[in-house]
Write a protein that holds these residues in place. Structure first.
Motif, PDB file in Angstrom:
ATOM      1  N   ARG A 144      -7.672  -4.559   2.848  1.00 52.46           N
ATOM      2  CA  ARG A 144      -8.119  -4.956   1.505  1.00 52.46           C
ATOM      3  C   ARG A 144      -9.032  -3.892   0.897  1.00 52.46           C
ATOM      4  O   ARG A 144      -8.871  -3.502  -0.259  1.00 52.46           O
ATOM      5  N   LEU A 145      -9.972  -3.395   1.696  1.00 53.64           N
ATOM      6  CA  LEU A 145     -10.870  -2.350   1.215  1.00 53.64           C
ATOM      7  C   LEU A 145     -10.120  -1.041   1.028  1.00 53.64           C
ATOM      8  O   LEU A 145     -10.292  -0.360   0.007  1.00 53.64           O
ATOM      9  N   ALA A 146      -9.261  -0.696   1.969  1.00 50.79           N
ATOM     10  CA  ALA A 146      -8.542   0.581   1.898  1.00 50.79           C
ATOM     11  C   ALA A 146      -7.651   0.665   0.662  1.00 50.79           C
ATOM     12  O   ALA A 146      -7.639   1.690  -0.027  1.00 50.79           O
ATOM     13  N   ARG A 147      -6.933  -0.394   0.345  1.00 47.50           N
ATOM     14  CA  ARG A 147      -6.049  -0.319  -0.827  1.00 47.50           C
ATOM     15  C   ARG A 147      -6.859  -0.275  -2.122  1.00 47.50           C
ATOM     16  O   ARG A 147      -6.476   0.410  -3.075  1.00 47.50           O
ATOM     17  N   MET A 164       0.826  -1.194   0.000  1.00 45.20           N
ATOM     18  CA  MET A 164       0.000   0.000   0.000  1.00 45.20           C
ATOM     19  C   MET A 164       0.868   1.255   0.000  1.00 45.20           C
ATOM     20  O   MET A 164       0.407   2.302  -0.407  1.00 45.20           O
ATOM     21  N   LYS A 165       2.112   1.088   0.438  1.00 44.75           N
ATOM     22  CA  LYS A 165       3.027   2.224   0.473  1.00 44.75           C
ATOM     23  C   LYS A 165       3.173   2.855  -0.911  1.00 44.75           C
ATOM     24  O   LYS A 165       3.242   4.078  -1.030  1.00 44.75           O
ATOM     25  N   HIS A 166       3.205   2.022  -1.967  1.00 41.75           N
ATOM     26  CA  HIS A 166       3.373   2.580  -3.317  1.00 41.75           C
ATOM     27  C   HIS A 166       2.199   3.488  -3.697  1.00 41.75           C
ATOM     28  O   HIS A 166       2.387   4.448  -4.447  1.00 41.75           O
ATOM     29  N   LEU A 167       1.016   3.222  -3.171  1.00 38.48           N
ATOM     30  CA  LEU A 167      -0.133   4.091  -3.462  1.00 38.48           C
ATOM     31  C   LEU A 167       0.027   5.443  -2.767  1.00 38.48           C
ATOM     32  O   LEU A 167      -0.250   6.490  -3.367  1.00 38.48           O
ATOM     33  N   TYR A 168       0.486   5.421  -1.529  1.00 44.00           N
ATOM     34  CA  TYR A 168       0.737   6.681  -0.821  1.00 44.00           C
ATOM     35  C   TYR A 168       1.874   7.456  -1.485  1.00 44.00           C
ATOM     36  O   TYR A 168       1.816   8.682  -1.589  1.00 44.00           O
ATOM     37  N   ASP A 169       2.898   6.752  -1.943  1.00 44.08           N
ATOM     38  CA  ASP A 169       3.998   7.408  -2.662  1.00 44.08           C
ATOM     39  C   ASP A 169       3.496   8.050  -3.951  1.00 44.08           C
ATOM     40  O   ASP A 169       3.903   9.161  -4.306  1.00 44.08           O
ATOM     41  N   MET A 170       2.617   7.362  -4.646  1.00 44.95           N
ATOM     42  CA  MET A 170       2.054   7.900  -5.880  1.00 44.95           C
ATOM     43  C   MET A 170       1.241   9.160  -5.578  1.00 44.95           C
ATOM     44  O   MET A 170       1.360  10.166  -6.296  1.00 44.95           O
ATOM     45  N   ALA A 171       0.432   9.112  -4.529  1.00 43.48           N
ATOM     46  CA  ALA A 171      -0.359  10.286  -4.148  1.00 43.48           C
ATOM     47  C   ALA A 171       0.559  11.461  -3.831  1.00 43.48           C
ATOM     48  O   ALA A 171       0.320  12.589  -4.276  1.00 43.48           O
ATOM     49  N   ARG A 172       1.606  11.192  -3.088  1.00 40.07           N
ATOM     50  CA  ARG A 172       2.549  12.252  -2.726  1.00 40.07           C
ATOM     51  C   ARG A 172       3.186  12.840  -3.985  1.00 40.07           C
ATOM     52  O   ARG A 172       3.307  14.057  -4.127  1.00 40.07           O
ATOM     53  N   ALA A 173       3.585  11.987  -4.923  1.00 35.25           N
ATOM     54  CA  ALA A 173       4.196  12.452  -6.171  1.00 35.25           C
ATOM     55  C   ALA A 173       3.231  13.310  -6.994  1.00 35.25           C
ATOM     56  O   ALA A 173       3.655  14.233  -7.692  1.00 35.25           O
ATOM     57  N   LEU A 174       1.948  13.015  -6.883  1.00 32.17           N
ATOM     58  CA  LEU A 174       0.926  13.777  -7.617  1.00 32.17           C
ATOM     59  C   LEU A 174       0.482  15.028  -6.857  1.00 32.17           C
ATOM     60  O   LEU A 174      -0.320  15.807  -7.371  1.00 32.17           O
ATOM     61  N   GLY A 175       0.959  15.177  -5.625  1.00 31.93           N
ATOM     62  CA  GLY A 175       0.536  16.317  -4.807  1.00 31.93           C
ATOM     63  C   GLY A 175      -0.876  16.166  -4.267  1.00 31.93           C
ATOM     64  O   GLY A 175      -1.529  17.146  -3.926  1.00 31.93           O
ATOM     65  N   VAL A 176      -1.339  14.926  -4.180  1.00 31.91           N
ATOM     66  CA  VAL A 176      -2.690  14.643  -3.683  1.00 31.91           C
ATOM     67  C   VAL A 176      -2.622  14.428  -2.170  1.00 31.91           C
ATOM     68  O   VAL A 176      -1.840  13.611  -1.696  1.00 31.91           O
ATOM     69  N   SER A 177      -3.442  15.169  -1.427  1.00 31.85           N
ATOM     70  CA  SER A 177      -3.533  14.978   0.021  1.00 31.85           C
ATOM     71  C   SER A 177      -4.489  13.832   0.315  1.00 31.85           C
ATOM     72  O   SER A 177      -5.480  13.654  -0.391  1.00 31.85           O
ATOM     73  N   ILE A 178      -4.189  13.078   1.362  1.00 35.63           N
ATOM     74  CA  ILE A 178      -5.064  11.978   1.783  1.00 35.63           C
ATOM     75  C   ILE A 178      -5.496  12.247   3.213  1.00 35.63           C
ATOM     76  O   ILE A 178      -4.670  12.493   4.081  1.00 35.63           O
ATOM     77  N   GLU A 179      -6.807  12.208   3.410  1.00 33.65           N
ATOM     78  CA  GLU A 179      -7.383  12.408   4.741  1.00 33.65           C
ATOM     79  C   GLU A 179      -8.238  11.206   5.094  1.00 33.65           C
ATOM     80  O   GLU A 179      -8.889  10.629   4.224  1.00 33.65           O
ATOM     81  N   HIS A 180      -8.258  10.853   6.369  1.00 35.91           N
ATOM     82  CA  HIS A 180      -9.160   9.814   6.865  1.00 35.91           C
ATOM     83  C   HIS A 180     -10.284  10.521   7.604  1.00 35.91           C
ATOM     84  O   HIS A 180     -10.026  11.399   8.436  1.00 35.91           O
ATOM     85  N   ALA A 181     -11.518  10.181   7.261  1.00 34.74           N
ATOM     86  CA  ALA A 181     -12.676  10.877   7.813  1.00 34.74           C
ATOM     87  C   ALA A 181     -13.831   9.899   7.981  1.00 34.74           C
ATOM     88  O   ALA A 181     -13.785   8.770   7.498  1.00 34.74           O
TER      89      ALA A 181
END
Length: 154
Positions: A45-48, A1-18
């Motif tokens: 599984r759902l989160a990724r 799942m780390k690669h998805l967070y890395d991709m978001a960071r590279a795209l400048g996309v913020s991720i929030e849990h709500a």
């Protein structure tokens, strides 16, 4: 799942849990703020699966439409994009053989949700003993080709 967070960071996309229960969804993407919101407390599984789906919306710049067919196309494309990033051909081949094509069982095996497996299945084309991934018009126009019959010699 780390690669998805890395991709978001590279795209400048913020991720929030709500808490998205009042919106009846597990995640969403807001193009205006370039933010993905994820339902807190989801299983891995759902989160990724949701994160990859929402990243696709970010990559394609999707915004909700008042036209149902446009929304449906965006959702289908996001699922297919996510599937191609979360599932490898070899892992899918093994899981399909183990579970006889049963999408929910394959999903558990691959640590994704069944809709992601179904999206992956949509991008496959089986012709005889060959499976093509994302086939298009014209000779040699596919992302990948796999032989499924053991007697085939490449």
């Amino acid at each position: 799942m780390k690669h998805l967070y890395d991709m978001a960071r590279a795209l400048g996309v913020s991720i929030e849990h709500a808490d998205l229960t009042e919106h009846d969804r597990d995640g969403d993407y807001c193009a205006e703020t370039n933010t993905i919101r994820l339902q807190q407390g989801m299983t891995r599984r759902l989160a990724r699966s949701v994160l990859a789906h929402e990243l696709a919306h970010a990559i394609f710049g999707d915004v909700p439409s008042m036209f149902g067919p446009v929304n449906a196309k965006q959702e289908r494309r996001a699922d297919e994009w996510a599937a191609l990033r979360l599932i490898t051909r070899e892992d899918y081949r093994v899981a399909e053989a183990l579970h006889g094509g049963h999408a929910p069982a394959i999903a558990v095996e691959l640590d994704v949700m069944p809709d992601i497996v179904e999206a992956y299945q949509r991008v496959l084309l089986r012709v005889g003993d060959v499976v093509y991934t994302r086939p298009r018009m014209g000779a040699g126009q596919w992302d990948a080709r796999s032989y499924v019959a053991s007697e085939h010699v490449a």
